[in-house]
Write an enzyme that holds these catalytic residues in place. Structure first.
Site, short mmCIF file in Angstrom:
data_model
loop_
_atom_site.label_atom_id
_atom_site.label_comp_id
_atom_site.label_asym_id
_atom_site.label_seq_id
_atom_site.Cartn_x
_atom_site.Cartn_y
_atom_site.Cartn_z
N GLU A 263 0.59 -1.38 -0.04
CA GLU A 263 0.06 -0.26 -0.11
C GLU A 263 0.73 1.22 0.12
O GLU A 263 1.41 1.88 1.20
CB GLU A 263 -1.21 0.01 1.24
CG GLU A 263 -2.08 -0.88 1.51
CD GLU A 263 -2.55 -0.92 0.06
OE1 GLU A 263 -3.27 0.03 -0.63
OE2 GLU A 263 -2.77 -2.82 -0.22
N CYS A 297 -1.61 8.63 3.00
CA CYS A 297 -1.30 8.24 1.82
C CYS A 297 -2.75 8.70 0.77
O CYS A 297 -3.04 8.95 -0.80
CB CYS A 297 -0.64 6.88 1.28
SG CYS A 297 -2.83 5.83 2.54
C1 UN1 Z 1 -2.43 5.83 5.51
O1 UN1 Z 1 -3.01 7.43 5.15
O2 UN1 Z 1 -1.65 5.31 4.67
O3 UN1 Z 1 -9.09 6.77 4.31
C2 UN1 Z 1 -4.71 5.20 5.40
C3 UN1 Z 1 -7.88 6.57 5.12
C4 UN1 Z 1 -7.77 6.79 5.94
C5 UN1 Z 1 -6.91 5.96 5.99
C6 UN1 Z 1 -5.38 6.23 5.38
N1 UN1 Z 1 -8.24 6.10 7.20
O4 UN1 Z 1 -7.81 8.54 4.53
#
Ligand code: UN1
Length: 534
Positions: A263, A297
C-alpha cells in the site's frame, strides 16, 4: 519482565523491549520517539533490532504459526473479538497516546483507534465464514471442495501516520487466516506499537504468535526483515509506506515468487465541476489537503477545478486555509497538529522551490512556524514542535513536478481545466491511482467519473480520505500492486486456495478421460434451410 518499563529519570518515557518468540528482549542500541509537537517530551525509547534478532523472531514464528492454524477459525476469531473489546475499553488512553506520539489531532486519533475496533469486530464474525466452496465434479461419486489455507509467517511493516489502524488492517486478518506475524512498526510510533502488542496478548493470543521488532527502515530493522524473504523464513510481506520502498520489496518478493501486499503513495485528485456545490467542495478540499497536516496516503495532491468556477472556489479555499488552526495535537481546538517527523518537514520545505522552478504561483506561501512567526491561528509551542502552515500552489499544470510527486505535508495544487473531459484527463494524469473525488450534482457526470478514473477509491461529493473497515482499501499504478486491505477482499491476501477431491467411486477415475462422451450432434437438415423468404 514485560515489553515495557517506565523510565526512572523520565517517568513519562516508556522503555521498550522487543517482543520475540513470546518474550521481551533488550538489545544494545536504542532510538528515541519524541512528541513531534514538543520535542522535549521523549515518548519512548525503542531498541534498534539487528539482523540476528530479526532472524530469530522469524524462525520462532514458524512453530507458533502451525499451532495457531490448527485452531478452528471461529476460535481464532473469538480472540480477535476480545481484542476489539479491549481496544474499546482502552480507546481514550490509546488515542491520547497516539496523539502525543505522532501528533494527530485527538479527534482523529480516536477515529483511527475506532477503525481498529471496527476491523476487529468485522473479522470476529468473518471467522465464522472464511468460506470455501463445494464444486460439482465432472466424474460420478466424486466430491470437490476448496479451502483457504494460511500463507505462513507474514512480515508486517507499517508507517507512523496511522499507527493503530493500519497495523490492525494487516495483523488482524493475517491472524484470523491462521498466519503468524513479525511486525516492524514505524520508528515514529514504537510506543503505540508496544501498547497495541500488549492488547493483542491480553486478548488471549498465544504470546509467541506476534513478534515485534523495533528499529528504522532503510539500512535498519525494516531491511533486515525483508532479508528474511530471501532466507526463506517469511512467506509474505505486508507493507504500507513509500512507492520507492514498495518497489524494492516487490523485487525481493518477486524473485521469491511471493505476492506482497503493498500500500504505497498517492497524488490524489479532487475534481470540482462547474455545477458543483462550491461550499461543500471547499469543505472537502480543505479536509483532504490539510487534515492530518496532509500526511495521509489519501491526502489530496491536486484540486482540479473547472475554469468557470475557479475564481469563486479559489477565493473561498484561500480564505478558509488562512484560518486553519494549528497547534498541539491534544488540544480540541485545532485543525491539524505538527508534522510527524523532521524528514517529512524537510521534504515539505523543499517542495516550495520545486513548485517555483516549475513555474507555479504561490497562492498561499506556507512556512514553518518558529518563535518569530506571526501566524495568528497557532496555539502550540513553536520552539518545540515541527509545525508548518498551509501552502497552496496556483496555475499548476499536470506536467509539473509538483503535480506528479507526492508530498507528505500541508500543500496542495490548484489546476484549472475546461469541462469534464479535461478534468478526468487531469485526474488520470499521474502514475498513481489511490483515491479520487469529484464534486458535481449531475448523475451522468458522476457515472462518467467513477467509470473513467483509474483509482482504487472514488468519492462522489466527499473528500479523498475516509476508508471504512469493511471496504477494500488500496490503489492502482504506483499506489500499490493491486492488493487490497480490509473487508472480505483482504482475506485473499492472507490465504492461499487449496482444492481437495474425494473419490467415493471405488475405482480409479481420471479427470478429462473417464468422462461421458456425448453423441455427435445431428444437424444435417440445417444445410437445407432456406432463408431467402421466397
Ligand atoms: C494511510 O494514510 O496510509 O482513509 C491510510 C483514510 C485513512 C487511512 C489512510 N482511514 O484516509
Amino acid at each position: 519482565m514485560d515489553s515495557r518499563a517506565q523510565s526512572d529519570t523520565h517517568p513519562h518515557t516508556l522503555i521498550l523491549r522487543n517482543w520475540i518468540a513470546g518474550k521481551p528482549e533488550t538489545t544494545g542500541s536504542s532510538t528515541e520517539s519524541r512528541n513531534p509537537g514538543d520535542r522535549d517530551d521523549i515518548v519512548a525509547l525503542a531498541p534498534v533490532t539487528g539482523p540476528d534478532d530479526v532472524r530469530r523472531a522469524c524462525e520462532a514464528a514458524k512453530g507458533a504459526q502451525g499451532r495457531w492454524a490448527a485452531r478452528p477459525a471461529p476460535g481464532r476469531a473469538q480472540i480477535l473479538g476480545r481484542l476489539g473489546k479491549l481496544l474499546t475499553q482502552r480507546k481514550e488512553a490509546l488515542s491520547q497516546f497516539v496523539s502525543r506520539e505522532m501528533g494527530k489531532p485527538i479527534k482523529e486519533a480516536r477515529g483511527s483507534v475506532q477503525e481498529a475496533i471496527d476491523t476487529a469486530e468485522f473479522f470476529q464474525s468473518e471467522g465464522r465464514r472464511l468460506y470455501g466452496q463445494t464444486v460439482p465434479s465432472e466424474l460420478p461419486n466424486k466430491e470437490l471442495m476448496t479451502y483457504r489455507r494460511p500463507v505462513g509467517v507474514v512480515g508486517v511493516i507499517t508507517a507512523g501516520n496511522f499507527p493503530v489502524a493500519v497495523p490492525s488492517w494487516k495483523i488482524i486478518p493475517a491472524l484470523l487466516c491462521g498466519n503468524a506475524v513479525v511486525w516492524k512498526p514505524s520508528d515514529d510510533a514504537p510506543g503505540t506499537a508496544a501498547l497495541f502488542g500488549e492488547l493483542l496478548r491480553a486478548a488471549g493470543l498465544p504470546p509467541d504468535l506476534v513478534s515485534i521488532v523495533y528499529g528504522g527502515g532503510a539500512g535498519s530493522t525494516g531491511e533486515h526483515l525483508i532479508d528474511q524473504v530471501d532466507a526463506g523464513l517469511l512467506q509474505k510481506i505486508s507493507f504500507t509506506g513509500s512507492t520507492a520502498v514498495g518497489r524494492k520489496i516487490g523485487e525481493v518478493c518477486g524473485r521469491n515468487l511471493q505476492h506482497p501486499s503493498l500500500e504505497l503513495g498517492g497524488k490524489n485528485p479532487l475534481v470540482v465541476l462547474a455545477d458543483a456545490d462550491i461550499d461543500l467542495a471547499v469543505d472537502g478540499a480543505l479536509w483532504s489537503s490539510f487534515g492530518t497536516a496532509g500526511q495521509r496516503c489519501t491526502s489530496c495532491g491536486n484540486i482540479i477545478v473547472d475554469g468557470s468556477v475557479m475564481d469563486e472556489f479559489r477565493e473561498k479555499l484561500l480564505a478558509r486555509a488562512k484560518t486553519l488552526r494549528i497547534g498541539d495535537a491534544r488540544s480540541a481546538d485545532i485543525d491539524y497538529g505538527p508534522m510527524i517527523n523532521a524528514r517529512f518537514l524537510d521534504a515539505w520545505k523543499a517542495q516550495r522551490q520545486v513548485g517555483l522552478d516549475d513555474g507555479a504561483k504561490l497562492l498561499l506561501d506556507g512556512h514553518t512556524i518558529d518563535k518569530n512567526s506571526d501566524y495568528t491561528h497557532f496555539s502550540g509551542n513553536a520552539e518545540k514542535g515541527h509545525y508548518a502552515t498551509p501552502r497552496i500552489f496556483d496555475a499548476v499544470t499536470m506536467n509539473m513536478a509538483i503535480a506528479q510527486t507526492e508530498c507528505f505535508g500541508p500543500t496542495v495544487n490548484l489546476v484549472t481545466v475546461s469541462g469534464v473531459d479535461e478534468a478526468i484527463a487531469a485526474a488520470n494524469a499521474t502514475p498513481y491511482g489511490l483515491s479520487s473525488a469529484i464534486y458535481t450534482q449531475d448523475a451522468h457526470l458522476m457515472h462518467r467519473f467513477k467509470t473513467e478514473i483509474s483509482a482504487g477509491m472514488t468519492s462522489i461529493n466527499n473528500s479523498t480520505t475516509g476508508a471504512e473497515a469493511h471496504l477494500p482499501f488500496g490503489g492502482n499504478g504506483w499506489s500499490g500492486n493491486g492488493t487490497r486491505e480490509s473487508g472480505i477482499w483482504v482475506i485473499d491476501a492472507y490465504t492461499q486456495w487449496q482444492c481437495v477431491n474425494v473419490d467415493l467411486n471405488g475405482q480409479l477415475q481420471l479427470a478429462q478421460m473417464d468422462t461421458e462422451e456425448l453423441p455427435e450432434p445431428q444437424l444435417d437438415d440445417w444445410d437445407a434451410l432456406d432463408s431467402s423468404g421466397k
